[in-house]
Design a protein around this motif. Structure first.
Motif, PDB file in Angstrom:
ATOM      1  N   ARG A 173     -27.447 -20.126 -45.771  1.00  0.00           N
ATOM      2  CA  ARG A 173     -27.290 -21.543 -46.101  1.00  0.00           C
ATOM      3  C   ARG A 173     -25.991 -22.087 -45.510  1.00  0.00           C
ATOM      4  NH1 ARG A 173     -28.852 -19.806 -51.291  1.00  0.00           N
ATOM      5  NH2 ARG A 173     -26.713 -20.081 -52.054  1.00  0.00           N
ATOM      6  N   ALA A 174     -24.917 -21.306 -45.618  1.00  0.00           N
ATOM      7  CA  ALA A 174     -23.620 -21.749 -45.112  1.00  0.00           C
ATOM      8  C   ALA A 174     -23.614 -21.836 -43.586  1.00  0.00           C
ATOM      9  CB  ALA A 174     -22.518 -20.803 -45.588  1.00  0.00           C
ATOM     10  N   ALA A 175     -24.345 -20.932 -42.924  1.00  0.00           N
ATOM     11  CA  ALA A 175     -24.387 -20.932 -41.454  1.00  0.00           C
ATOM     12  C   ALA A 175     -25.125 -22.150 -40.920  1.00  0.00           C
ATOM     13  CB  ALA A 175     -25.038 -19.646 -40.949  1.00  0.00           C
ATOM     14  N   GLY A 176     -26.160 -22.580 -41.609  1.00  0.00           N
ATOM     15  CA  GLY A 176     -26.905 -23.765 -41.199  1.00  0.00           C
ATOM     16  C   GLY A 176     -27.443 -23.669 -39.785  1.00  0.00           C
ATOM     17  N   PRO A 177     -27.278 -24.709 -38.983  1.00  0.00           N
ATOM     18  CA  PRO A 177     -27.839 -24.713 -37.624  1.00  0.00           C
ATOM     19  C   PRO A 177     -27.135 -23.761 -36.664  1.00  0.00           C
ATOM     20  CG  PRO A 177     -26.544 -26.698 -38.011  1.00  0.00           C
ATOM     21  CD  PRO A 177     -26.657 -26.003 -39.326  1.00  0.00           C
ATOM     22  N   LEU A 178     -25.956 -23.220 -37.054  1.00  0.00           N
ATOM     23  CA  LEU A 178     -25.235 -22.288 -36.188  1.00  0.00           C
ATOM     24  C   LEU A 178     -25.738 -20.856 -36.329  1.00  0.00           C
ATOM     25  CD1 LEU A 178     -21.550 -23.525 -36.644  1.00  0.00           C
ATOM     26  CD2 LEU A 178     -23.091 -23.960 -34.732  1.00  0.00           C
ATOM     27  N   ARG A 179     -26.684 -20.648 -37.199  1.00  0.00           N
ATOM     28  CA  ARG A 179     -27.171 -19.292 -37.464  1.00  0.00           C
ATOM     29  C   ARG A 179     -27.642 -18.608 -36.175  1.00  0.00           C
ATOM     30  NH1 ARG A 179     -32.349 -17.930 -41.363  1.00  0.00           N
ATOM     31  NH2 ARG A 179     -32.365 -15.669 -41.042  1.00  0.00           N
ATOM     32  N   GLY A 180     -27.069 -17.429 -35.903  1.00  0.00           N
ATOM     33  CA  GLY A 180     -27.465 -16.618 -34.751  1.00  0.00           C
ATOM     34  C   GLY A 180     -26.964 -17.100 -33.410  1.00  0.00           C
ATOM     35  N   ARG A 181     -26.033 -18.080 -33.390  1.00  0.00           N
ATOM     36  CA  ARG A 181     -25.606 -18.681 -32.128  1.00  0.00           C
ATOM     37  C   ARG A 181     -24.231 -18.224 -31.648  1.00  0.00           C
ATOM     38  NH1 ARG A 181     -27.610 -25.012 -32.205  1.00  0.00           N
ATOM     39  NH2 ARG A 181     -29.821 -24.599 -32.611  1.00  0.00           N
ATOM     40  N   TRP A 182     -23.599 -17.296 -32.343  1.00  0.00           N
ATOM     41  CA  TRP A 182     -22.244 -16.914 -31.972  1.00  0.00           C
ATOM     42  C   TRP A 182     -22.191 -15.685 -31.068  1.00  0.00           C
ATOM     43  CZ3 TRP A 182     -17.622 -17.635 -35.773  1.00  0.00           C
ATOM     44  CH2 TRP A 182     -17.434 -19.001 -36.004  1.00  0.00           C
ATOM     45  N   GLY A 183     -23.309 -15.220 -30.598  1.00  0.00           N
ATOM     46  CA  GLY A 183     -23.314 -14.087 -29.672  1.00  0.00           C
ATOM     47  C   GLY A 183     -22.872 -12.791 -30.335  1.00  0.00           C
ATOM     48  N   LYS A 184     -22.120 -11.995 -29.598  1.00  0.00           N
ATOM     49  CA  LYS A 184     -21.679 -10.695 -30.093  1.00  0.00           C
ATOM     50  C   LYS A 184     -20.338 -10.852 -30.806  1.00  0.00           C
ATOM     51  CE  LYS A 184     -21.093  -5.867 -28.739  1.00  0.00           C
ATOM     52  NZ  LYS A 184     -21.113  -4.884 -27.616  1.00  0.00           N
ATOM     53  N   VAL A 185     -20.333 -10.594 -32.096  1.00  0.00           N
ATOM     54  CA  VAL A 185     -19.143 -10.804 -32.925  1.00  0.00           C
ATOM     55  C   VAL A 185     -18.736  -9.498 -33.584  1.00  0.00           C
ATOM     56  CG1 VAL A 185     -18.192 -12.044 -34.912  1.00  0.00           C
ATOM     57  CG2 VAL A 185     -19.812 -13.188 -33.383  1.00  0.00           C
ATOM     58  N   THR A 186     -17.441  -9.219 -33.559  1.00  0.00           N
ATOM     59  CA  THR A 186     -16.887  -8.104 -34.328  1.00  0.00           C
ATOM     60  C   THR A 186     -15.830  -8.656 -35.263  1.00  0.00           C
ATOM     61  OG1 THR A 186     -17.283  -6.516 -32.554  1.00  0.00           O
ATOM     62  CG2 THR A 186     -15.675  -5.898 -34.221  1.00  0.00           C
ATOM     63  N   ALA A 187     -15.838  -8.175 -36.496  1.00  0.00           N
ATOM     64  CA  ALA A 187     -14.866  -8.632 -37.493  1.00  0.00           C
ATOM     65  C   ALA A 187     -14.014  -7.474 -37.968  1.00  0.00           C
ATOM     66  CB  ALA A 187     -15.588  -9.272 -38.679  1.00  0.00           C
ATOM     67  N   VAL A 188     -12.728  -7.722 -38.117  1.00  0.00           N
ATOM     68  CA  VAL A 188     -11.809  -6.789 -38.774  1.00  0.00           C
ATOM     69  C   VAL A 188     -11.484  -7.400 -40.126  1.00  0.00           C
ATOM     70  CG1 VAL A 188      -9.518  -5.744 -38.746  1.00  0.00           C
ATOM     71  CG2 VAL A 188     -10.861  -5.889 -36.635  1.00  0.00           C
ATOM     72  N   LEU A 189     -11.836  -6.703 -41.192  1.00  0.00           N
ATOM     73  CA  LEU A 189     -11.772  -7.247 -42.550  1.00  0.00           C
ATOM     74  C   LEU A 189     -10.809  -6.431 -43.399  1.00  0.00           C
ATOM     75  CD1 LEU A 189     -15.631  -7.545 -42.740  1.00  0.00           C
ATOM     76  CD2 LEU A 189     -14.079  -9.482 -42.492  1.00  0.00           C
ATOM     77  N   ASP A 190      -9.904  -7.099 -44.066  1.00  0.00           N
ATOM     78  CA  ASP A 190      -8.827  -6.450 -44.809  1.00  0.00           C
ATOM     79  C   ASP A 190      -9.250  -6.188 -46.262  1.00  0.00           C
ATOM     80  OD1 ASP A 190      -6.467  -5.611 -45.947  1.00  0.00           O
ATOM     81  OD2 ASP A 190      -5.257  -7.270 -45.180  1.00  0.00           O
ATOM     82  N   ASP A 191      -9.386  -4.902 -46.605  1.00  0.00           N
ATOM     83  CA  ASP A 191      -9.635  -4.532 -47.999  1.00  0.00           C
ATOM     84  C   ASP A 191      -8.538  -3.606 -48.509  1.00  0.00           C
ATOM     85  OD1 ASP A 191     -10.374  -2.396 -46.433  1.00  0.00           O
ATOM     86  OD2 ASP A 191     -12.173  -1.882 -47.585  1.00  0.00           O
ATOM     87  N   SER A 192      -7.319  -3.799 -47.986  1.00  0.00           N
ATOM     88  CA  SER A 192      -6.178  -3.005 -48.431  1.00  0.00           C
ATOM     89  C   SER A 192      -5.770  -3.406 -49.844  1.00  0.00           C
ATOM     90  CB  SER A 192      -5.002  -3.187 -47.472  1.00  0.00           C
ATOM     91  OG  SER A 192      -4.553  -4.532 -47.499  1.00  0.00           O
ATOM     92  N   PHE A 193      -4.770  -2.734 -50.392  1.00  0.00           N
ATOM     93  CA  PHE A 193      -4.377  -2.968 -51.778  1.00  0.00           C
ATOM     94  C   PHE A 193      -3.919  -4.402 -52.008  1.00  0.00           C
ATOM     95  CE2 PHE A 193      -1.199  -2.615 -55.305  1.00  0.00           C
ATOM     96  CZ  PHE A 193      -2.111  -2.337 -56.305  1.00  0.00           C
ATOM     97  N   SER A 194      -3.261  -5.016 -51.022  1.00  0.00           N
ATOM     98  CA  SER A 194      -2.785  -6.387 -51.193  1.00  0.00           C
ATOM     99  C   SER A 194      -3.924  -7.396 -51.271  1.00  0.00           C
ATOM    100  CB  SER A 194      -1.832  -6.778 -50.059  1.00  0.00           C
ATOM    101  OG  SER A 194      -2.495  -6.741 -48.810  1.00  0.00           O
ATOM    102  N   ALA A 195      -5.147  -6.984 -50.904  1.00  0.00           N
ATOM    103  CA  ALA A 195      -6.306  -7.877 -51.035  1.00  0.00           C
ATOM    104  C   ALA A 195      -6.664  -8.116 -52.496  1.00  0.00           C
ATOM    105  CB  ALA A 195      -7.508  -7.300 -50.290  1.00  0.00           C
TER     106      ALA A 195
END
Length: 490
Positions: free
Chosen positions: A286-308
């Protein structure tokens, strides 16, 4: 030709926008509430004093509600310093943003203006128009009675009708009210059954005065609760022996849903894996809306360290933003890879733990050859310190000077000492983020921090966002209030 002053102004605006998106004046992992408030007050005073037009224009961006209220209050307090044209433009922006705020925040703003004795003509007009646009004055009179009455007095406004006037100023003078909600409030003083037809926050006071057992009250009032109230009451319901007050996950926004998921014990997440994962993915689509699937190849680095973990008042908020971004990026991307700083690969079981080896994870991410790399972290790279900045510098200057890979850092935590969100590297644009739903717009905004974009482009962007805001007429924030008293939703 941009002057040096224009470049400084553009940088100042971007710095303030990052603060206005992330800072809420509450305690963070690395800073106290007092430090945040002092830092934020300075930025607001600096922006208002030096760039009034741009300061007002920030209302058109996705800044958080706390800073919307601060901006509106400062603009109204200094009406005498604005030109007639500035007052007209500011008035339209203020009216549009107030329409999107939760009613309790607006009433608190009106109360602050009253205590500060801000009662100029523009302020009274804004209060009048906002109150006139409320979908159900009777609901406001019952649910926010003291604040509603104070706002009417401050703006010199009469109540809408004799019955509402009597309810506000002589509530027990009538033996009967024609308005159903007002009559329900009257009957609730002596009929226990009537209180379950009132909004939860009002019914709770009646239940306490009439000695209704908490478990009974929670079970019977559950259908009247808004989604936010349902979330807050789940733990209380279980503690008092009431049946589980289950939140409707299908109606919950993505970031709030991520916060809810992280509040559950790990065993509950495992047991409800299909339900929770399905809800997160549906909210992300729902949040992606019309952009769904249009960003090509994406890699994310996501912080789940203690300060999170965040702080006692913002528990797991940075981690919730990362989890929500994870699902949203999965919906936006055609090919998606997620790398958590902890090394775990089960996002549903994420919890704050360990150091923050951002540099190592960024190396792993670049090895996947993405077209877009998104880093969601508070920026405290400490395993080892500074590695992320060096990796990004070498990558941008030596290995990818043509910028085949777009890199952006989204930071959910305000750094009060630096008057900004903490940055990883001067070679990578950083934007503050509070809700994952704003991710696409923030990535767009981050481009202005790359290559020292001038003031003209930034001003044009603010004007375009302001036009979009003013053209929007639907107020989604009234939905919960309507549900709370049985009204129809749009």
């Amino acid at each position: 030709m941009e002057t040096f002053g224009d470049l400084v102004a553009a940088d100042d605006v971007l710095l303030f926008v990052n603060a206005a998106i992330t800072a809420t004046g509450q305690r963070e992992f690395h800073a106290s509430a007092g430090e945040q408030s002092l830092s934020l007050d300075f930025l607001h005073a600096y922006m208002l004093g030096n760039y009034r037009d741009l300061y007002a224009g920030v209302l058109a961006l996705d800044v958080n509600d706390h800073n919307v209220v601060l901006i509106v209050r400062r603009l109204l307090e200094t009406s005498g310093e604005a030109t007639a044209e500035q007052r007209r433009r500011e008035g339209r922006l203020i009216a549009a943003r107030l329409a999107s705020l939760p009613p309790p925040r607006v009433y608190r703003l009106f109360g602050a203006l009253r205590r500060a004795r801000v009662n100029n003509r523009r302020t009274r007009a804004i209060m009048r128009d906002w109150l006139a646009a409320r979908p159900d004055p009777a609901l406001d009179a019952v649910k926010y009675r003291g604040a509603f009455k104070a706002a009417l007095r401050h703006a010199h406004l009469p109540p809408a009708g004799a019955e509402l006037s009597d309810f506000l100023f002589s509530p027990h003078a009538r033996a009967h009210y024609a308005a159903p909600l007002l009559e329900t409030w009257r009957r609730a003083h002596h009929e226990k059954a009537a209180l379950y037809d009132l909004p939860y926050t009002v019914a709770e006071g009646f239940a306490a005065r009439q000695g209704v057992p908490r478990a009974v009250f929670l079970e019977r009032i559950a259908p009247r609760m808004t989604r936010t109230e349902t979330l807050r009451l789940q733990e209380s319901a279980l503690r008092h022996g009431a049946a589980d007050v289950r939140a409707d996950l299908t109606r919950m926004p993505l970031t709030r849903l991520a916060s809810y998921v992280l509040s559950l014990p790990l065993e509950d997440r495992v047991r409800r894996r299909a339900e929770l994962t399905g809800a997160l993915e549906a909210a992300a689509r729902r949040a992606a809306g019309p952009l769904r699937g249009r960003w090509g190849k994406v890699t994310a680095v996501l912080d789940d360290s203690f300060s999170a973990y965040g702080s006692g008042v913002k528990r797991r908020r940075p981690l919730a933003v990362a989890l929500a971004c994870h699902h949203l990026l999965g919906a936006l991307a055609e090919d998606y890879t997620a790398l958590w700083t902890s090394g775990r690969d089960d996002a549903l079981l994420a919890f704050p733990h360990g150091p923050t080896p951002l540099g190592r994870r960024i190396i792993d991410a670049l090895d996947t050859a993405p077209s877009r790399l998104v880093i969601v972290s508070d920026g405290w790279d400490n395993a080892p310190p500074g590695l992320a900045a060096e990796v990004l510098r070498v990558w941008r200057t030596r290995l990818d000077p043509a910028r085949r890979t777009s890199v952006v850092h989204l930071n959910p935590v305000y750094d009060s000492g630096g008057f900004d969100v903490r940055r990883l590297s001067p070679t990578v644009p950083t934007a503050g983020i509070r809700d994952a739903e704003d991710l696409a717009a923030l990535v767009e905004l981050a481009q202005f921090a790359e290559g020292r974009t001038g003031l003209a482009e930034l001003t044009a962007y603010l004007e375009e966002r302001a036009a979009r805001l003013l053209a929007r007429t639907t107020d989604d924030r009234t939905t919960d209030d309507r549900i709370a008293h049985g009204g129809r939703t749009r």
